[in-house]
Design an enzyme around this catalytic site. Structure first.
Site, PDB file in Angstrom:
ATOM      1  N   HIS A 100       2.801  -2.232   0.831  1.00  0.00           N
ATOM      2  CA  HIS A 100       2.904  -0.785   0.933  1.00  0.00           C
ATOM      3  C   HIS A 100       3.744  -0.190  -0.199  1.00  0.00           C
ATOM      4  O   HIS A 100       3.602   0.988  -0.514  1.00  0.00           O
ATOM      5  CB  HIS A 100       3.473  -0.391   2.293  1.00  0.00           C
ATOM      6  N   HIS A 266      -4.466  -9.790   6.013  1.00  0.00           N
ATOM      7  CA  HIS A 266      -4.455  -9.868   7.471  1.00  0.00           C
ATOM      8  C   HIS A 266      -4.530 -11.299   7.995  1.00  0.00           C
ATOM      9  O   HIS A 266      -4.617 -11.518   9.201  1.00  0.00           O
ATOM     10  CB  HIS A 266      -5.598  -9.028   8.045  1.00  0.00           C
TER      11      HIS A 266
END
Length: 719
Positions: A100, A266
């Protein structure tokens, strides 16, 4: 002992209530059309707490590289009661923090990314998509405290992501140190016009997902990429695939890199949504003072471990979320999935009839197992034909996935780093990658005097030489260190055909300069800059002054094979205030476009002012227009632009849209013509103050010296 609090004569507090924190009284609030120069004033030395001689690039080379990596590996499993690690491992949290931090990068203007540690400041530190990443930074504080000035927050946050993957079993492609921290929020990054989180006002046509407003990359305010629940929160993996492709494309990722990042991102970690999101307190920037920079704390306490709420989606993607393995694709491709609701009420996909051995365990009780989950973006990897084909290849060849992901991760976390020459540290890869815009080393020794004589013999005008050098260098962006004169890509596609570079004039000039480069054994990149300097020195002499223009050789010449045409398209200028040109009419005013470009070129307001005034009298306007050429001594580097701009002998009248006449008050005759760009240096109070300095009789030489300094800064910006 008591203290008497004295009041002023009126009995009122003498301090303006809110006057030092609220911005409602700023000039731009009172006069919204006023040009706001803050974009050029950010990162002033007064905001930097480091000593004046501090050089992070030198300091980080003294870092104990092995020591900091060892400490990060240890941190991954050092569970803290105040923020427990999922299954005893912080890897997923640190991967998310690094992702992020870097994932805000966008190719349109090179802004965003993890290169400056801006994740510590608003608005990023309080975005909904960054919920609880304040805890990740606080977990890193003991390591930052230990190594101090020798590692920046920017480097540490990205390195933590790398070490998280290594601690979970993945060999990384590489890592470079060298990201220098900023010390206050970035004012020049446009994150969108929305006034509320998760609003969507950035599509001109919601059915056309390519109509996402430039230069934005995320689909709504407050998200890094796409809505994990689907477009507008409505699950539809095929429609979400369009958003994924567009937003990752705006980060310079192709389908294979996008799929690899989704799968690899993920494969570790989990989402949190096992609670009521309405019970969370405000984000860090809105939290009470006693929270000490923490946000999203559950009212009344708790909200840790299995009760945590971040995205609102609840569950792990894989069987073993604290290990790097191939279970993500095993589960995604081998099971059917159906829509469910998380405890927090979010849309998520869960498997149908999954085997118990494939389910991840509960965060606090290993005897309990839960379904894994997938977001709408995950399901896009299964249902979109292109992504499905790539995912199946990764599934069959896990080593290929590892290699592709590691390289894509490196690109994600280093895209705003610039060329490989900027890399620092023992893990920096030696390979040249096409997205790094590689440039071969140039020769530093050639006969400069002979080159100047040959340049003079070409008969090219000073303005042609200056304009060509400027066009070659002006593409530089401080944001991701792309562009610039080094590499001479102005001679290659696509730059040689850009309208802003005046292809016919460019071809004529380059054709003559290439022969000189060959004759003296120099790069064409060096000769282009040297020729510009030569023309500038002639123009200074024409003004009756003698100021040397510094020249630093050693630029190299890139070849077409080293130039990604699609990637370079985003560098094409659509305006150039310094050459008084705008390609077409835009919603944004020409003067606002000028500020954005000046900011990307790392210019101060003073440098921008002196360059515009100088370029006008040097007769370097695009298409040889005379707008703003406020002088009778065209081609001489005088301060006439500012002298005539501030002279009250003239009046200024609109002639047509964005074009003005400068009329002599006595004769009523038009003396000059001007654009909005020219006149803003007289109308804006700050810019007029600079203009008046350069118009003074005692500052003629200062003007030339300041112009030369700013010019040289641009010519060497990418060195």
């Amino acid at each position: 002992m008591s203290v008497e609090h004295k009041k002023n004569g009126s009995g009122k507090c003498p301090v303006m209530h809110g006057g030092m924190t609220k911005t409602s009284q700023s000039p731009t609030e009172w006069w919204p059309k006023n040009l706001n120069l803050d974009i050029l004033h950010q990162h002033d030395v007064k905001t930097n707490p480091m000593d004046g001689g501090f050089d992070y690039k030198k300091e980080v080379k003294k870092l104990n590289f092995k020591g900091v990596k060892k400490d990060l590996l240890k941190l991954m499993t050092e569970n803290q009661d105040w923020w427990p690690a999922d299954l005893g491992h912080y890897g997923g949290l640190f991967v998310r923090m690094a992702w992020h931090s870097a994932g805000t990068y966008r190719i349109a203007d090179g802004r965003g990314g993890g290169g400056h540690g801006n994740h510590r400041f608003s608005p990023l530190n309080s975005w909904p998509d960054n919920t609880n990443l304040d805890k990740a930074r606080r977990l890193l504080w003991p390591i930052k405290k230990k190594y101090g000035n020798r590692i920046s927050w920017a480097d540490l946050m990205i390195l933590a992501g790398n070490m998280a993957y290594e601690s979970m079993g993945l060999k990384m492609y590489g890592f470079s140190f060298g990201r220098e921290d900023i010390w206050h929020p970035e004012k020049d990054v446009y994150w969108g016009s929305e006034k509320e989180w998760l609003q969507d006002k950035r599509y001109s046509n919601k059915d056309d997902r390519k109509s996402l407003e430039n230069p934005l990359g995320a689909v709504v305010m407050g998200l890094i990429y796409v809505n994990p629940e689907g477009v507008d929160g409505k699950p539809d993996p095929l429609r979400t695939a369009h958003d994924v492709r567009e937003t990752f494309g705006r980060m310079a990722m192709n389908d294979e890199e996008t799929c690899a990042l989704t799968v690899g991102g993920h494969t570790v970690g989990r989402a949190h949504g096992n609670g009521d999101a309405s019970q969370l307190g405000p984000e860090p920037e809105a939290a009470d003072i006693h929270e000490q920079g923490f946000g999203w704390n559950k009212k009344g306490g708790g909200g840790l471990g299995r009760d945590q709420v971040t995205s609102g989606i609840e569950g792990a993607w894989t069987t073993h979320p604290n290990k790097w393995d191939n279970s993500y694709l095993n589960l995604l491709l081998n099971y059917d999935w159906e829509l469910k609701k998380s405890p927090a009420g979010a849309n998520q996909w869960e498997p149908i009839n999954m085997k118990e051995e494939d389910k991840p365990v509960d965060l606090e009780d290993s005897t309990i197992k839960h379904n894994p989950i997938m977001t709408d973006a995950d399901m896009a990897m299964k249902m979109d034909p292109s992504y499905r084909k790539i995912a199946e290849r990764f599934h069959k060849d896990h080593k290929y996935l590892e290699k592709t992901f590691a390289r894509a991760w490196f690109k994600l976390t280093h895209r705003d780093f610039g060329p490989r020459k900027n890399y620092i540290g023992p893990d920096a890869p030696k390979e040249d990658l096409i997205w790094q815009d590689p440039i071969p080393a140039g020769k530093k020794n050639f006969k400069i005097d002979k080159a100047k004589k040959l340049i003079k013999a070409t008969g090219l005008k000073n303005s042609e030489l200056i304009s060509t050098a400027w066009d070659s260098a002006r593409t530089f962006r401080r944001t991701d260190k792309r562009g610039g004169a080094n590499g001479a890509r102005i001679c290659l596609s696509p730059q040689k055909d850009w309208e802003g570079n005046e292809p016919a004039r460019l071809k004529k000039v380059i054709g003559k300069l290439e022969k000189i480069a060959k004759a003296v054994g120099a790069s064409i990149a060096d000769i282009i800059v040297l020729a510009g300097n030569f023309g500038l020195e002639n123009s200074i002499k024409k003004a009756g002054l003698s100021v040397k223009v510094p020249f630093k050789p050693g630029r190299g010449d890139a070849i077409q094979k080293q130039t990604d045409i699609d990637s370079f398209k985003v560098l094409e200028p659509i305006h150039d205030a310094f050459r008084n040109w705008v390609k077409q009419e835009y919603l944004v005013s020409p003067e606002e476009l000028m500020l954005d470009r000046a900011s990307l070129m790392n210019l101060t307001a003073k440098e921008m002012t002196v360059l515009v005034g100088g370029m006008r009298v040097l007769d370097t306007n695009h298409g040889e227009t005379k707008h703003g050429v406020f002088t009778n001594k065209i081609g001489a580097l005088t301060n006439d632009f500012f002298v005539n701009l501030t002279d009250m002998r003239f009046i200024w009248k609109p002639k047509s849209k964005d074009l003005y006449e400068i009329i002599d008050r006595k004769t009523k005759k038009t003396k000059f013509t001007a654009t909005r760009i020219d006149l803003v240096f007289g109308s804006n109070s700050v810019l007029r103050a600079y203009s008046e300095v350069y118009a003074q009789d005692d500052n003629k030489e200062k003007f030339v010296r300041d112009f030369v300094a700013a010019w040289t800064k641009i010519m060497n910006a990418d060195r």
